[in-house]
Scaffold this motif. Sequence first.
Motif, PDB file in Angstrom:
ATOM      1  N   SER A 233      33.954 -17.176  -9.860  1.00 14.80           N
ATOM      2  CA  SER A 233      33.451 -17.898  -8.844  1.00 14.80           C
ATOM      3  C   SER A 233      32.436 -19.025  -9.289  1.00 14.80           C
ATOM      4  O   SER A 233      31.560 -18.575  -9.915  1.00 14.80           O
ATOM      5  CB  SER A 233      32.472 -17.202  -7.930  1.00 14.80           C
ATOM      6  N   ALA A 234      32.981 -20.239  -8.773  1.00 21.12           N
ATOM      7  CA  ALA A 234      32.154 -21.336  -9.646  1.00 21.12           C
ATOM      8  C   ALA A 234      30.956 -21.595  -8.892  1.00 21.12           C
ATOM      9  O   ALA A 234      29.814 -21.979  -9.355  1.00 21.12           O
ATOM     10  CB  ALA A 234      33.105 -22.776  -9.121  1.00 21.12           C
ATOM     11  N   THR A 235      30.680 -21.241  -7.560  1.00 28.10           N
ATOM     12  CA  THR A 235      29.562 -21.414  -6.848  1.00 28.10           C
ATOM     13  C   THR A 235      28.399 -20.862  -7.319  1.00 28.10           C
ATOM     14  O   THR A 235      27.350 -20.975  -7.674  1.00 28.10           O
ATOM     15  CB  THR A 235      29.602 -20.900  -5.423  1.00 28.10           C
ATOM     16  N   SER A 236      28.634 -19.430  -7.745  1.00 27.17           N
ATOM     17  CA  SER A 236      27.656 -18.291  -8.165  1.00 27.17           C
ATOM     18  C   SER A 236      27.118 -18.787  -9.592  1.00 27.17           C
ATOM     19  O   SER A 236      26.141 -18.701 -10.145  1.00 27.17           O
ATOM     20  CB  SER A 236      28.084 -17.036  -8.265  1.00 27.17           C
ATOM     21  N   ILE A 237      28.053 -19.422 -10.395  1.00 34.68           N
ATOM     22  CA  ILE A 237      27.761 -19.689 -11.824  1.00 34.68           C
ATOM     23  C   ILE A 237      26.802 -20.836 -11.851  1.00 34.68           C
ATOM     24  O   ILE A 237      25.899 -21.135 -12.730  1.00 34.68           O
ATOM     25  CB  ILE A 237      28.984 -20.091 -12.532  1.00 34.68           C
ATOM     26  N   HIS A 238      27.033 -21.720 -11.037  1.00 34.40           N
ATOM     27  CA  HIS A 238      26.373 -23.058 -10.940  1.00 34.40           C
ATOM     28  C   HIS A 238      24.961 -22.861 -10.176  1.00 34.40           C
ATOM     29  O   HIS A 238      24.053 -23.577 -10.580  1.00 34.40           O
ATOM     30  CB  HIS A 238      27.146 -24.296 -10.307  1.00 34.40           C
ATOM     31  N   LEU A 239      25.093 -21.895  -9.278  1.00 38.02           N
ATOM     32  CA  LEU A 239      23.600 -21.528  -8.712  1.00 38.02           C
ATOM     33  C   LEU A 239      22.854 -21.041  -9.717  1.00 38.02           C
ATOM     34  O   LEU A 239      21.626 -21.355  -9.888  1.00 38.02           O
ATOM     35  CB  LEU A 239      24.027 -20.689  -7.490  1.00 38.02           C
ATOM     36  N   LEU A 240      23.389 -20.055 -10.489  1.00 42.20           N
ATOM     37  CA  LEU A 240      22.574 -19.291 -11.356  1.00 42.20           C
ATOM     38  C   LEU A 240      21.871 -20.403 -12.530  1.00 42.20           C
ATOM     39  O   LEU A 240      20.898 -20.265 -12.795  1.00 42.20           O
ATOM     40  CB  LEU A 240      23.319 -18.359 -12.310  1.00 42.20           C
ATOM     41  N   LYS A 241      22.881 -21.377 -12.831  1.00 41.51           N
ATOM     42  CA  LYS A 241      22.336 -22.177 -13.853  1.00 41.51           C
ATOM     43  C   LYS A 241      21.260 -23.233 -13.451  1.00 41.51           C
ATOM     44  O   LYS A 241      20.346 -23.700 -14.113  1.00 41.51           O
ATOM     45  CB  LYS A 241      23.416 -23.213 -14.492  1.00 41.51           C
ATOM     46  N   ILE A 242      21.443 -23.727 -12.093  1.00 37.94           N
ATOM     47  CA  ILE A 242      20.420 -24.404 -11.432  1.00 37.94           C
ATOM     48  C   ILE A 242      19.155 -23.582 -11.340  1.00 37.94           C
ATOM     49  O   ILE A 242      17.967 -24.224 -11.525  1.00 37.94           O
ATOM     50  CB  ILE A 242      20.855 -24.773 -10.063  1.00 37.94           C
ATOM     51  N   ILE A 243      19.265 -22.613 -10.958  1.00 41.62           N
ATOM     52  CA  ILE A 243      17.955 -21.409 -10.889  1.00 41.62           C
ATOM     53  C   ILE A 243      17.198 -21.676 -12.062  1.00 41.62           C
ATOM     54  O   ILE A 243      15.960 -21.694 -12.215  1.00 41.62           O
ATOM     55  CB  ILE A 243      18.325 -20.224 -10.278  1.00 41.62           C
ATOM     56  N   MET A 244      18.018 -21.097 -13.186  1.00 45.18           N
ATOM     57  CA  MET A 244      17.495 -21.116 -14.654  1.00 45.18           C
ATOM     58  C   MET A 244      16.772 -22.302 -14.985  1.00 45.18           C
ATOM     59  O   MET A 244      15.779 -22.286 -15.533  1.00 45.18           O
ATOM     60  CB  MET A 244      18.589 -20.418 -15.617  1.00 45.18           C
ATOM     61  N   GLN A 245      17.699 -23.555 -14.902  1.00 49.21           N
ATOM     62  CA  GLN A 245      17.130 -24.770 -15.470  1.00 49.21           C
ATOM     63  C   GLN A 245      16.084 -25.360 -14.537  1.00 49.21           C
ATOM     64  O   GLN A 245      15.029 -25.858 -14.917  1.00 49.21           O
ATOM     65  CB  GLN A 245      18.407 -25.526 -15.699  1.00 49.21           C
TER      66      GLN A 245
END
Length: 285
Positions: free
Chosen positions: A103-115
């Motif tokens: 899933s692309a959504t969850s991957i980018h959501l995680l990166k946004i949260i981390m960064q």
Amino acid sequence: MVRVGEILYTNVHPFFFYMDREKLRAHSHFIPSIPARLNAAMSKGEIDVGAISSFAYGKNAEDLILMPDLAVTSHGSVGSIFLFSKVPVEELDGKKIALTHSSATSIHLLKIIMQRFYGHRSIAYTTMMPVYDEMLADHDACLLIGDDAIQASWREQGQMYVYDLGEKWYHFTRMPMTFAVFAMRKQALEQEPEALRALYYNWKQSEEQARADGYEELARAVVKDHGGDVGFWQGYFQKLQYRFGHREQRGLLHFYQLAHEEGYLPRDVDHLNVWDVDIGIHSIN
């Protein structure tokens, strides 16, 4: 014939469980797969309509139209998108995280949260098959979604730190998060408006019928395929939100804004093209 993408995860089951598939097959062909494959198929024009990752809509917003009030969202915990970590989330900067390829959504959501929310900008990410033990063999944390995440959470015996991404997003933004939307290609709407209208009303009716009995019948069916118990699955479906109203749309636009600012989306998606079933398309800014 309308080609319909059908996500294989349980979180969309309420939309499909009570569908009149026999009647719909007169003009619709269902294609089941994982979100990432359906995202790619929609982008390539290989499917015409279906549930796709909300990030995939953001990448192709100019070519797609959203169905109204159909989505998989959460106002807090989502219950099926988990980061499993050997160390507290505050200590993940400079560490290695394995990402599901699903899933692309969850991957980018995680990166946004981390960064954006934790200031972690030195994490090494690796995308791989969603196999819990293999992901954690050489990584400090792993991201799983859907049924893979649920199964892993059942096996987890308190040895790992477990973070629900829906909960994290809501904690920092106070906005709901939309994980999947129902989108259709503009060309398909021009060519098959009645078939798409029939699909839309079937999806709405199915979710409403599932919700009417507290998701009990649906939960019993899911237990046979995925294990667990009826109470767990009823609670899971009841915790999710299956609407896509004004608040959910605002939350999604905020996600797109952050994704664009972090370089994950080539352009800022500042409006949503939403189908008005009766009179046409309108935009949400």
